[in-house]
Design a protein around this motif. Structure first.
Motif, PDB file in Angstrom:
ATOM      1  N   PHE A  79       0.707  -1.286  -0.013  1.00  0.00           N
ATOM      2  CA  PHE A  79       0.405  -0.178   0.433  1.00  0.00           C
ATOM      3  C   PHE A  79       1.036   1.118   0.483  1.00  0.00           C
ATOM      4  N   GLU A  80       0.505   2.101  -0.926  1.00  0.00           N
ATOM      5  CA  GLU A  80       1.118   3.086  -0.798  1.00  0.00           C
ATOM      6  C   GLU A  80       0.268   4.120  -1.434  1.00  0.00           C
ATOM      7  N   TRP A  81       0.123   5.508  -0.572  1.00  0.00           N
ATOM      8  CA  TRP A  81      -1.349   6.165  -0.639  1.00  0.00           C
ATOM      9  C   TRP A  81      -0.956   7.553  -1.301  1.00  0.00           C
ATOM     10  N   SER A  82      -1.872   7.638  -2.567  1.00  0.00           N
ATOM     11  CA  SER A  82      -1.321   8.923  -3.403  1.00  0.00           C
ATOM     12  C   SER A  82      -2.749   9.667  -3.753  1.00  0.00           C
ATOM     13  N   LYS A  83      -2.609  10.825  -3.712  1.00  0.00           N
ATOM     14  CA  LYS A  83      -3.622  11.621  -4.040  1.00  0.00           C
ATOM     15  C   LYS A  83      -3.553  11.919  -5.900  1.00  0.00           C
ATOM     16  N   ALA A  84      -5.253  11.720  -6.386  1.00  0.00           N
ATOM     17  CA  ALA A  84      -5.218  12.024  -7.608  1.00  0.00           C
ATOM     18  C   ALA A  84      -4.450  13.676  -8.379  1.00  0.00           C
ATOM     19  N   PRO A  85      -4.058  13.846  -8.887  1.00  0.00           N
ATOM     20  CA  PRO A  85      -3.984  14.491  -9.524  1.00  0.00           C
ATOM     21  C   PRO A  85      -5.536  14.911 -10.454  1.00  0.00           C
ATOM     22  N   PRO A  86      -5.789  16.617  -9.738  1.00  0.00           N
ATOM     23  CA  PRO A  86      -6.924  16.742 -10.320  1.00  0.00           C
ATOM     24  C   PRO A  86      -7.129  16.981 -12.299  1.00  0.00           C
ATOM     25  N   GLY A  87      -8.851  15.935 -12.388  1.00  0.00           N
ATOM     26  CA  GLY A  87      -8.758  15.808 -13.915  1.00  0.00           C
ATOM     27  C   GLY A  87      -8.167  14.801 -14.523  1.00  0.00           C
ATOM     28  N   SER A  88      -7.265  13.889 -13.957  1.00  0.00           N
ATOM     29  CA  SER A  88      -6.836  13.093 -14.082  1.00  0.00           C
ATOM     30  C   SER A  88      -7.744  11.139 -14.225  1.00  0.00           C
ATOM     31  N   PRO A  89      -7.656  10.639 -14.742  1.00  0.00           N
ATOM     32  CA  PRO A  89      -8.629   9.182 -15.307  1.00  0.00           C
ATOM     33  C   PRO A  89      -8.262   8.728 -13.880  1.00  0.00           C
ATOM     34  N   MET A  90      -7.487   8.651 -12.751  1.00  0.00           N
ATOM     35  CA  MET A  90      -7.545   8.652 -11.511  1.00  0.00           C
ATOM     36  C   MET A  90      -8.669   9.176 -10.407  1.00  0.00           C
ATOM     37  N   GLU A  91      -8.280  10.761 -10.542  1.00  0.00           N
ATOM     38  CA  GLU A  91      -9.347  11.245  -9.690  1.00  0.00           C
ATOM     39  C   GLU A  91     -11.107  10.767 -10.282  1.00  0.00           C
ATOM     40  N   LEU A  92     -10.811  10.522 -11.974  1.00  0.00           N
ATOM     41  CA  LEU A  92     -12.630  10.299 -12.023  1.00  0.00           C
ATOM     42  C   LEU A  92     -12.922   9.152 -11.616  1.00  0.00           C
ATOM     43  N   LEU A  93     -12.218   8.330 -10.993  1.00  0.00           N
ATOM     44  CA  LEU A  93     -11.732   6.798 -10.747  1.00  0.00           C
ATOM     45  C   LEU A  93     -12.213   6.972  -9.485  1.00  0.00           C
ATOM     46  N   SER A  94     -11.835   7.654  -8.696  1.00  0.00           N
ATOM     47  CA  SER A  94     -12.399   7.601  -7.492  1.00  0.00           C
ATOM     48  C   SER A  94     -13.320   8.275  -7.271  1.00  0.00           C
ATOM     49  N   PHE A  95     -13.673   8.973  -7.824  1.00  0.00           N
ATOM     50  CA  PHE A  95     -15.192   9.988  -7.575  1.00  0.00           C
ATOM     51  C   PHE A  95     -15.539   9.003  -7.622  1.00  0.00           C
ATOM     52  N   PHE A  96     -15.544   8.428  -9.061  1.00  0.00           N
ATOM     53  CA  PHE A  96     -16.858   7.215  -9.389  1.00  0.00           C
ATOM     54  C   PHE A  96     -17.182   6.426  -7.851  1.00  0.00           C
ATOM     55  N   ILE A  97     -15.811   5.892  -8.178  1.00  0.00           N
ATOM     56  CA  ILE A  97     -16.200   4.716  -6.873  1.00  0.00           C
ATOM     57  C   ILE A  97     -16.487   5.203  -5.211  1.00  0.00           C
ATOM     58  N   ARG A  98     -15.883   6.468  -5.270  1.00  0.00           N
ATOM     59  CA  ARG A  98     -16.810   7.387  -4.055  1.00  0.00           C
ATOM     60  C   ARG A  98     -17.699   7.626  -3.948  1.00  0.00           C
ATOM     61  N   ASN A  99     -18.897   8.092  -4.986  1.00  0.00           N
ATOM     62  CA  ASN A  99     -20.325   7.929  -5.133  1.00  0.00           C
ATOM     63  C   ASN A  99     -20.543   6.615  -5.120  1.00  0.00           C
ATOM     64  N   LYS A 100     -20.321   5.465  -5.721  1.00  0.00           N
ATOM     65  CA  LYS A 100     -21.341   4.381  -6.087  1.00  0.00           C
ATOM     66  C   LYS A 100     -21.131   4.005  -4.834  1.00  0.00           C
ATOM     67  N   TYR A 101     -20.369   3.302  -4.253  1.00  0.00           N
ATOM     68  CA  TYR A 101     -20.378   2.493  -3.125  1.00  0.00           C
ATOM     69  C   TYR A 101     -19.882   3.217  -1.952  1.00  0.00           C
ATOM     70  N   SER A 102     -19.380   4.336  -1.848  1.00  0.00           N
ATOM     71  CA  SER A 102     -19.457   5.075   0.147  1.00  0.00           C
ATOM     72  C   SER A 102     -20.373   5.649  -0.115  1.00  0.00           C
ATOM     73  N   GLY A 103     -21.609   6.413  -0.864  1.00  0.00           N
ATOM     74  CA  GLY A 103     -21.998   7.438  -0.149  1.00  0.00           C
ATOM     75  C   GLY A 103     -21.362   8.988   0.027  1.00  0.00           C
ATOM     76  N   SER A 104     -20.342   8.988  -0.589  1.00  0.00           N
ATOM     77  CA  SER A 104     -19.567  10.508  -0.207  1.00  0.00           C
ATOM     78  C   SER A 104     -18.772  10.914  -1.516  1.00  0.00           C
ATOM     79  N   SER A 105     -19.067  12.332  -1.972  1.00  0.00           N
ATOM     80  CA  SER A 105     -17.981  12.633  -2.878  1.00  0.00           C
ATOM     81  C   SER A 105     -16.986  13.497  -2.890  1.00  0.00           C
TER      82      SER A 105
END
Length: 137
Positions: free
Chosen positions: A111-137
């Motif tokens: 595990f190496e935790w990172s913040k996703a760069p704004p506008g990157s595909p990883m930021e979009l994936l993180s946003f998608f998963i958070r909204n779909k499965y945790s209820g937070s954005s």
């Protein structure tokens, strides 16, 4: 006996890749759509990180260079962990596969935790998963 062992490994790999439900994320990386495995999502605490969502993603590749060889086509399976509270992500496994499902290379990461760069595909994936499965954005 060796044949039975090899057969069971092949069946397990094939089962994981083909019998799963891969759904669209709506996110693309260099023009290739990224899918997620909707049947294999876990939520767990990992050390100080609470409610971490672990998800497998699938992405096709073309002309991928790996260990001195060029593979004309195939796909990657990537296991990501998302800390929804801290808005962090970690890549835990990366598997390169031929179109048939045969594994080319498999990497496992700590595990190496990172913040996703704004506008990157990883930021979009993180946003998608958070909204779909945790209820937070």
């Amino acid at each position: 006996m060796k044949w039975a062992g090899l057969l069971s490994i092949a069946l397990c790999t094939t089962t994981f890749t083909y019998s799963q439900t891969w759904k669209r994320t709506g996110v693309e990386n260099t023009g290739r759509e990224i899918f997620y495995n909707a049947e294999n999502i876990t939520i767990q605490d990992i050390g100080p990180h609470k409610n971490v969502i672990k998800v497998w993603f699938k992405e096709r590749f073309v002309n991928q260079y790996l260990s001195g060889n060029v593979y004309s086509s195939g796909y990657t399976l990537t296991l990501y962990a998302f800390d929804c509270n801290e808005k962090l992500w970690s890549m835990n496994e990366l598997i390169f596969c031929r179109p048939s499902g045969e594994v080319i290379m498999d990497y496992t990461y700590e595990f190496e935790w990172s913040k996703a760069p704004p506008g990157s595909p990883m930021e979009l994936l993180s946003f998608f998963i958070r909204n779909k499965y945790s209820g937070s954005s």
